[in-house]
Scaffold this motif. Structure first.
Motif, PDB file in Angstrom:
ATOM      1  N   SER A 110       0.867  -1.172   0.000  1.00 22.73           N
ATOM      2  CA  SER A 110       0.000   0.000   0.000  1.00 22.73           C
ATOM      3  C   SER A 110       0.905   1.224   0.000  1.00 22.73           C
ATOM      4  CB  SER A 110      -0.894   0.009   1.245  1.00 22.73           C
ATOM      5  OG  SER A 110      -1.489   1.281   1.398  1.00 22.73           O
ATOM      6  N   LYS A 145       0.184   4.302   0.046  1.00 23.09           N
ATOM      7  CA  LYS A 145      -0.233   5.325   1.008  1.00 23.09           C
ATOM      8  C   LYS A 145       0.205   4.961   2.418  1.00 23.09           C
ATOM      9  CE  LYS A 145      -4.177   7.143  -1.590  1.00 23.09           C
ATOM     10  NZ  LYS A 145      -5.644   7.385  -1.607  1.00 23.09           N
ATOM     11  N   ASP A 146       0.085   3.675   2.763  1.00 22.04           N
ATOM     12  CA  ASP A 146       0.543   3.243   4.088  1.00 22.04           C
ATOM     13  C   ASP A 146       2.053   3.420   4.233  1.00 22.04           C
ATOM     14  OD1 ASP A 146      -2.000   2.584   4.794  1.00 22.04           O
ATOM     15  OD2 ASP A 146      -1.730   0.407   4.626  1.00 22.04           O
ATOM     16  N   GLU A 166       3.618  -1.428  -8.527  1.00 20.77           N
ATOM     17  CA  GLU A 166       3.714  -0.865  -7.172  1.00 20.77           C
ATOM     18  C   GLU A 166       4.714   0.293  -7.137  1.00 20.77           C
ATOM     19  OE1 GLU A 166       3.071  -4.497  -4.157  1.00 20.77           O
ATOM     20  OE2 GLU A 166       4.410  -4.925  -5.836  1.00 20.77           O
ATOM     21  N   GLU A 223       2.972   3.305  -8.318  1.00 19.50           N
ATOM     22  CA  GLU A 223       2.003   3.782  -7.319  1.00 19.50           C
ATOM     23  C   GLU A 223       2.690   4.619  -6.246  1.00 19.50           C
ATOM     24  OE1 GLU A 223       0.180   0.199  -6.008  1.00 19.50           O
ATOM     25  OE2 GLU A 223      -1.279   0.152  -7.648  1.00 19.50           O
TER      26      GLU A 223
END
Length: 395
Positions: free
Chosen positions: A307, A309-310, A345, A348
């Motif tokens: 993730s 954002k995490d 990823e 992202e």
């Protein structure tokens, strides 16, 4: 309340902490005729080199101890000093052996004797003699290194004898915590974790207020960590970080994070890493902060799927909103992900960077297109080109 033994993890009865001697008798210790007198104790030589002063003091202490009995008030301190000197001589010779042949560092530790089935934990005074090293492994060293490692082992064995005699004869010695810590360290340095275990138990249980207790936890945690036994290591590091913040607790927090990471306990690892970074910024050592920043993207990349954002939120907390560090960490995370063959990823992560650093959006998006192009995945590249156009950037 948990006993100290429970903190060092359950072992089967057949793997108890008590150790007997090897093969039913004591293992002969390596001999160094040039440094032994008729008594078998290390003696000063005519040409003792850099250890002349230490060897001279050892000889004087041996003579003193031979002339007094157990009731002499000076005997405990003399035994403690003798053990300290012999431990120093062992370390000096090991360091010289390593300098003579770097392969000394990869010598396999001697096999640890196993306790008799059904034995329970033993006090420190019941530990074993040192088992012999693998003769074939020692013979592969350079001749000078072989001689030096044998001397190091001889002095280690003599140091252990002096410490054990002090523990047995003078259990109320005022500096017993120091004696136990040094004895445990001698066993650990020789790769005998099972022998060190009851020694550290005794230090922790009988001297719980000693400032050396965290060092006992540390020494044994490092033993497990270096042996890649992260299940045991993390539990000991976790105890160290409970003590008053210091350089030691900062480094222990960092090692705790690495151990948890090896166990795939990522959320706990992140939390430990954040705590270690915060402590190290205040208490040092400064290099630990750099090591944490170096390793943080590697830890973050472990989560699959990631993730972004995490991960970004983790770096914000870790760096305490230091934007230069946050940007550096996100850039390195994107690079790690690309290197691992995870281009989607990686892009992202760059998208999160664009949201955070809008003034640099076109440069960051250009990097995302490069990653997508190198991946050979036309779908990812098409998405990144379209995204570039939506951002008002030239693909």
């Amino acid at each position: 309340m948990r006993t100290v033994a429970s903190l060092f993890f359950p072992f089967g009865l057949g793997l108890s902490l008590a150790l007997a001697g090897c093969g039913g008798g004591e293992t002969p210790e390596p001999k160094d005729p040039s440094s032994e007198g008729s008594s078998g104790k290390p003696q000063p030589q005519a040409d003792a080199g850099p250890d002349a002063a230490l060897l001279g003091e050892v000889a004087q202490l041996n003579q003193l101890l031979a002339s007094i009995d157990k009731s002499d008030p000076g005997r405990p301190k003399a035994l403690a000093r003798l053990g300290e000197l012999l431990a120093e001589l062992s370390k000096n010779n090991r360091d010289r052996a390593l300098a003579a042949d770097p392969n000394v560092s990869s010598l396999p530790p001697p096999a640890e004797p196993k306790a008799a089935e059904g034995e329970i934990e033993a006090p420190a005074k019941a530990g074993p003699v040192l088992p012999p090293r693998n003769a074939a492994a020692v013979k592969r060293l350079k001749p000078e290194a072989q001689k030096l490692i044998q001397k190091a082992d001889m002095y280690a064995a003599e140091a252990i004898k002096a410490h054990r005699k002090l523990i047995a004869d003078h259990p109320d010695y005022k500096d017993m915590d120091k004696v136990l810590l040094r004895l445990g360290g001698l066993y650990v340095a020789y790769g005998q974790g099972s022998a060190a275990r009851p020694v550290y138990f005794e230090l922790i249980e009988k001297h719980p207020k000693s400032p050396l207790v965290p060092e006992a936890y540390w020494n044994f945690a490092e033993f497990f960590f270096n042996a890649e036994d992260h299940e045991n290591a993390y539990k000991l590091y976790a105890r160290i970080v409970e003590y008053t913040p210091s350089e030691r607790t900062s480094v222990a927090g960092y090692r705790l994070a690495l151990s948890l990471h090896k166990l795939s306990r990522l959320d706990e690892s992140w939390k430990a890493l954040e705590g270690a970074a915060s402590a190290a910024r205040i208490h040092g050592p400064a290099g630990t902060v750099d090591e944490i920043y170096r390793d943080a993207p590697k830890l973050a990349a472990t989560r699959k799927p990631l993730s972004a954002k995490d991960a970004a939120a983790f770096f914000v907390r870790l760096a305490e909103s230091n934007e230069d560090v946050i940007k550096q960490e996100l850039n390195r995370l994107a690079q790690i992900l690309e290197d691992e063959g995870r281009p989607l990823e990686a892009t992202e992560v760059l998208h999160v960077m664009i949201d955070r650093y809008k003034a640099e959006k076109c440069a960051i998006q250009a990097r995302a297109i490069e990653i997508a192009t190198r991946s050979g995945n036309n779908a990812i590249r098409a998405d990144e080109v379209n995204r570039s156009l939506r951002l008002g950037c030239k693909p």
